[in-house]
Design an enzyme around this catalytic site. Structure first.
Site, PDB file in Angstrom:
ATOM      1  N   ASP A   1       0.812  -1.220   0.000  1.00 48.10           N
ATOM      2  CA  ASP A   1       0.000   0.000   0.000  1.00 48.10           C
ATOM      3  C   ASP A   1       0.843   1.268   0.000  1.00 48.10           C
ATOM      4  O   ASP A   1       0.298   2.371  -0.151  1.00 48.10           O
ATOM      5  CB  ASP A   1      -0.905   0.040   1.237  1.00 48.10           C
ATOM      6  CG  ASP A   1      -1.969  -1.043   1.234  1.00 48.10           C
ATOM      7  OD1 ASP A   1      -2.342  -1.496   0.130  1.00 48.10           O
ATOM      8  OD2 ASP A   1      -2.419  -1.432   2.321  1.00 48.10           O
TER       9      ASP A   1
ATOM     10  N   ARG B   1      -3.780  -5.531 -11.334  1.00 46.56           N
ATOM     11  CA  ARG B   1      -2.736  -6.538 -11.599  1.00 46.56           C
ATOM     12  C   ARG B   1      -3.360  -7.912 -11.770  1.00 46.56           C
ATOM     13  O   ARG B   1      -3.069  -8.631 -12.740  1.00 46.56           O
ATOM     14  CB  ARG B   1      -1.729  -6.552 -10.435  1.00 46.56           C
ATOM     15  CG  ARG B   1      -0.798  -7.763 -10.444  1.00 46.56           C
ATOM     16  CD  ARG B   1      -0.003  -7.849  -9.152  1.00 46.56           C
ATOM     17  NE  ARG B   1      -0.851  -8.069  -7.984  1.00 46.56           N
ATOM     18  CZ  ARG B   1      -1.211  -9.262  -7.525  1.00 46.56           C
ATOM     19  NH1 ARG B   1      -0.830 -10.366  -8.169  1.00 46.56           N
ATOM     20  NH2 ARG B   1      -1.955  -9.381  -6.453  1.00 46.56           N
ATOM     21  N   ARG B   2      -4.212  -8.295 -10.835  1.00 48.35           N
ATOM     22  CA  ARG B   2      -4.869  -9.599 -10.938  1.00 48.35           C
ATOM     23  C   ARG B   2      -5.774  -9.644 -12.161  1.00 48.35           C
ATOM     24  O   ARG B   2      -5.794 -10.639 -12.892  1.00 48.35           O
ATOM     25  CB  ARG B   2      -5.671  -9.891  -9.666  1.00 48.35           C
ATOM     26  CG  ARG B   2      -4.795 -10.160  -8.445  1.00 48.35           C
ATOM     27  CD  ARG B   2      -5.622 -10.376  -7.196  1.00 48.35           C
ATOM     28  NE  ARG B   2      -4.771 -10.655  -6.037  1.00 48.35           N
ATOM     29  CZ  ARG B   2      -4.955 -10.123  -4.829  1.00 48.35           C
ATOM     30  NH1 ARG B   2      -5.972  -9.287  -4.623  1.00 48.35           N
ATOM     31  NH2 ARG B   2      -4.144 -10.425  -3.838  1.00 48.35           N
TER      32      ARG B   2
ATOM     33  N   ARG C   1     -14.247  -4.602  -3.657  1.00 51.36           N
ATOM     34  CA  ARG C   1     -13.449  -4.049  -2.573  1.00 51.36           C
ATOM     35  C   ARG C   1     -14.028  -4.383  -1.210  1.00 51.36           C
ATOM     36  O   ARG C   1     -15.144  -4.850  -1.088  1.00 51.36           O
ATOM     37  CB  ARG C   1     -13.316  -2.534  -2.733  1.00 51.36           C
ATOM     38  CG  ARG C   1     -12.441  -2.123  -3.922  1.00 51.36           C
ATOM     39  CD  ARG C   1     -12.108  -0.662  -3.864  1.00 51.36           C
ATOM     40  NE  ARG C   1     -11.504  -0.312  -2.587  1.00 51.36           N
ATOM     41  CZ  ARG C   1     -11.650   0.864  -2.001  1.00 51.36           C
ATOM     42  NH1 ARG C   1     -12.379   1.801  -2.561  1.00 51.36           N
ATOM     43  NH2 ARG C   1     -11.060   1.110  -0.853  1.00 51.36           N
TER      44      ARG C   1
ATOM     45  N   ARG D   1     -15.201  -9.492   1.661  1.00 49.02           N
ATOM     46  CA  ARG D   1     -15.113 -10.158   0.350  1.00 49.02           C
ATOM     47  C   ARG D   1     -15.572 -11.609   0.423  1.00 49.02           C
ATOM     48  O   ARG D   1     -16.256 -12.103  -0.480  1.00 49.02           O
ATOM     49  CB  ARG D   1     -13.674 -10.069  -0.177  1.00 49.02           C
ATOM     50  CG  ARG D   1     -13.228  -8.647  -0.443  1.00 49.02           C
ATOM     51  CD  ARG D   1     -11.908  -8.617  -1.155  1.00 49.02           C
ATOM     52  NE  ARG D   1     -11.168  -7.409  -0.846  1.00 49.02           N
ATOM     53  CZ  ARG D   1     -10.057  -7.027  -1.465  1.00 49.02           C
ATOM     54  NH1 ARG D   1      -9.569  -7.758  -2.437  1.00 49.02           N
ATOM     55  NH2 ARG D   1      -9.435  -5.923  -1.116  1.00 49.02           N
TER      56      ARG D   1
ATOM     57  N   CYS E   1      -1.983   2.650  -8.943  1.00 48.86           N
ATOM     58  CA  CYS E   1      -3.088   1.679  -8.990  1.00 48.86           C
ATOM     59  C   CYS E   1      -3.716   1.596 -10.379  1.00 48.86           C
ATOM     60  O   CYS E   1      -4.571   0.748 -10.632  1.00 48.86           O
ATOM     61  CB  CYS E   1      -4.131   2.035  -7.942  1.00 48.86           C
ATOM     62  SG  CYS E   1      -3.632   1.570  -6.272  1.00 48.86           S
TER      63      CYS E   1
END
Length: 364
Positions: A140, A187-188, A205, A211, A298
């Site tokens: 982060d 990224r994923r 999120r 989640r 991000c």
């Protein structure tokens, strides 16, 4: 921390009142009774109040999510183990700070400011003196730090891999066409769509518990989380599959905890030096140099992982992709395992992919 109740303090105060109302000769005798330094001895009530208001030696700043709190508690326990004086009552205090990233959950991180959303308010508290050290998930933390702040400590890294979680499939490859993978990570998303263009990715999120609840409710067919987070929360049983690096290269600094303090704060610096795990710190230097070279945010699907190989050398792999996964550029490097070489390897790898991508690659 233990606190005396108002009733207890009231009892102490009443005890003091009865003592003050004694006969005049006795009171006079007591009034003359002083310590050798000329000050009166503390009453029990005054001593109790002093104990209650005693300032913590180290105030630990953290976000309030269950995972962030677990990491703060880990830091607290390591400090207690390393420094006996910090095992005393009230020596350590955990201060919860709500960040922008915690407040806005309805939008992708990239749309509300990108990196720094989970660190900005904590950094401000550190620099203003409200806290003494700040505990961060390293992935982060932006590649730049505010003036007056340093990050000299990385705790030993946890497993860096991602996990796949689903009630309808055992792996990404088993998901049917059109299945929805919930993820807040570009990224994923990019790596998933690069290999499985027939899948869909939706913004997903919230903390780990949120989640998992949404997944159970059928909001999405699958999700992905960092294995390190599940392990720190003792929730590894939720992982359907642990993904190897060929399937999913992790985020820069994934699985690492960083602890920051103010520049020039020698006492905090000494505490953090004792907690630092140098092999982790060197690997993180390499990965963050790679991220910095690519101007990573991000909005940039970047993955990178550095480690100390069996022969003692540094081994690095990295990639950068377009969000839709149609283009994915990869690189790898190796060299001596030290901070200077790690920074050079990361920067060289990033510059290579930046040149390969060309000026239009990052315009999305």
């Amino acid at each position: 921390m233990s606190h005396r109740s108002s009733t207890q303090l009231g009892n102490s105060a009443r005890e003091h009142s009865r003592w003050a109302g004694a006969t005049a000769p006795l009171a006079a005798s007591c009034a003359c009774r002083r310590r050798r330094d000329g000050r009166r001895p503390k009453t029990r009530a005054a001593a109790a109040v002093e104990a209650e208001t005693k300032k913590a030696v180290v105030r630990i700043g953290t976000r309030g999510s269950p995972l962030a709190m677990a990491q703060a508690y880990m830091t607290r326990d390591l400090l207690k183990e390393a420094f006996p004086e910090l095992s005393e009552e009230n020596a350590l205090e955990i201060v919860i700070i709500k960040t922008t990233g915690d407040k806005i959950l309805s939008q992708p991180l990239a749309d509300i400011g990108g990196k720094g959303l989970f660190t900005k308010e904590i950094d401000e508290a550190l620099l203003s003196g409200r806290i003494d050290i700040a505990v961060h998930s390293m992935k982060d933390v932006p590649t730049y730090l505010p003036d007056g702040m340093i990050l000299p400590c990385n705790l030993e890294r946890e497993d860096v891999r991602d996990v796949f979680i689903s009630a309808v499939a055992g792996s990404l490859s088993e998901l049917p066409e059109g299945a929805v993978v919930g993820t807040a990570s570009l990224r994923r998303q990019a790596q998933i769509l690069h290999k499985y263009p027939y899948l869909k990715c939706e913004n997903f999120r919230g903390n780990v518990q949120t989640r998992l609840r949404k997944l159970k409710e059928g909001v999405v067919d699958a999700t992905m989380l960092a294995y390190a987070g599940l392990k720190r929360l003792d929730m590894e049983q939720h992982a359907t599959a642990i993904l190897d690096f060929e399937e999913m290269l992790p985020a820069v600094a994934q699985g690492a905890i960083g602890i920051a303090c103010r520049e020039g704060d020698e006492s905090m610096g000494a505490y953090l030096a004792a907690l630092n795990h140098e092999p982790t710190r060197v690997a993180i230097v390499c990965e963050r140099a790679f991220l910095a070279a690519l101007d990573g945010s991000c909005r940039t699907p970047i993955a990178g992982h550095a480690r100390q190989a069996d022969d003692g050398s540094l081994s690095f792999k990295g990639n950068v992709a377009t969000p839709n996964g149609k283009r994915l550029l990869e690189t790898s490097r190796s060299g001596a395992f030290n901070e200077e070489e790690a920074a050079k390897i990361g920067d060289d790898a990033g510059q290579q992919l930046k040149a390969e991508g060309g000026p239009d690659f990052f315009n999305w």
